[in-house]
Structure formats: structure tokens, C-alpha cells
Design a protein around this motif. Structure first.
Motif, PDB file in Angstrom:
ATOM      1  N   MET A   1      -2.593   2.920 -15.674  1.00 12.02           N
ATOM      2  CA  MET A   1      -3.304   2.908 -16.939  1.00 12.02           C
ATOM      3  C   MET A   1      -3.936   1.540 -17.162  1.00 12.02           C
ATOM      4  SD  MET A   1      -3.872   5.006 -19.489  1.00 12.02           S
ATOM      5  CE  MET A   1      -3.319   5.607 -21.016  1.00 12.02           C
ATOM      6  N   ARG A   2      -3.265   0.498 -16.720  1.00 16.97           N
ATOM      7  CA  ARG A   2      -3.801  -0.851 -16.897  1.00 16.97           C
ATOM      8  C   ARG A   2      -5.163  -0.985 -16.209  1.00 16.97           C
ATOM      9  NH1 ARG A   2      -0.143  -5.200 -14.484  1.00 16.97           N
ATOM     10  NH2 ARG A   2       1.242  -3.513 -15.025  1.00 16.97           N
ATOM     11  N   GLY A   3      -5.277  -0.383 -15.022  1.00 18.17           N
ATOM     12  CA  GLY A   3      -6.539  -0.420 -14.301  1.00 18.17           C
ATOM     13  C   GLY A   3      -7.641   0.289 -15.064  1.00 18.17           C
ATOM     14  N   LEU A   4      -7.284   1.360 -15.748  1.00 15.06           N
ATOM     15  CA  LEU A   4      -8.278   2.077 -16.548  1.00 15.06           C
ATOM     16  C   LEU A   4      -8.749   1.233 -17.725  1.00 15.06           C
ATOM     17  CD1 LEU A   4      -6.749   5.656 -16.657  1.00 15.06           C
ATOM     18  CD2 LEU A   4      -8.705   4.884 -15.322  1.00 15.06           C
ATOM     19  N   PHE A   5      -7.838   0.480 -18.333  1.00 17.98           N
ATOM     20  CA  PHE A   5      -8.228  -0.396 -19.436  1.00 17.98           C
ATOM     21  C   PHE A   5      -9.198  -1.473 -18.957  1.00 17.98           C
ATOM     22  CE2 PHE A   5      -4.351   1.116 -21.696  1.00 17.98           C
ATOM     23  CZ  PHE A   5      -4.972   1.515 -22.864  1.00 17.98           C
ATOM     24  N   ARG A   6      -8.918  -2.048 -17.796  1.00 21.59           N
ATOM     25  CA  ARG A   6      -9.835  -3.072 -17.249  1.00 21.59           C
ATOM     26  C   ARG A   6     -11.185  -2.462 -16.904  1.00 21.59           C
ATOM     27  NH1 ARG A   6      -5.032  -5.274 -14.545  1.00 21.59           N
ATOM     28  NH2 ARG A   6      -5.561  -3.975 -12.783  1.00 21.59           N
TER      29      ARG A   6
END
Length: 53
Positions: A1-6
Motif C-alpha cells: 500500500m505504501r508503494g501505491l501512496f508514493r
């Protein structure tokens, strides 16, 4: 999910949009039996559509 936020931040999307898109895609993907990779691909496509790319 962190990658999606970035990924979303790179396009200037509001961070609140990411969980909304993710949840919609998760529900659709679960019903269709899509893989995690397919689901993440669809989330990225929805994000691109949200910014008009």
C-alpha cells in the motif's frame, strides 16, 4: 500500500483517494478472482484515470 501512496503522490493525488480506489478494486477483484498483480495493475490504472493521464 505504501508503494501505491508514493505512486499517487507522484501524480498529485490526495492520499485519501488511494484507499477509496483500493477498496473498490479489491471488491471487484475478489468477485472476479483476480490475482494480486492484476489488482495492483487495476489500482494504478484507476489512479491514472483520476488525474486524467
Amino acid at each position: 500500500m505504501r508503494g501505491l501512496f508514493r505512486f499517487a503522490q507522484g501524480f498529485g493525488l490526495d492520499g485519501a483517494v488511494v484507499p477509496e480506489i483500493f477498496e473498490i478494486v479489491r471488491q471487484e477483484a475478489s468477485a472476479a478472482g483476480a490475482s494480486d498483480d492484476d489488482r495492483m495493475d487495476k489500482v494504478r490504472k484507476w489512479m491514472l484515470a483520476a488525474v486524467g493521464a
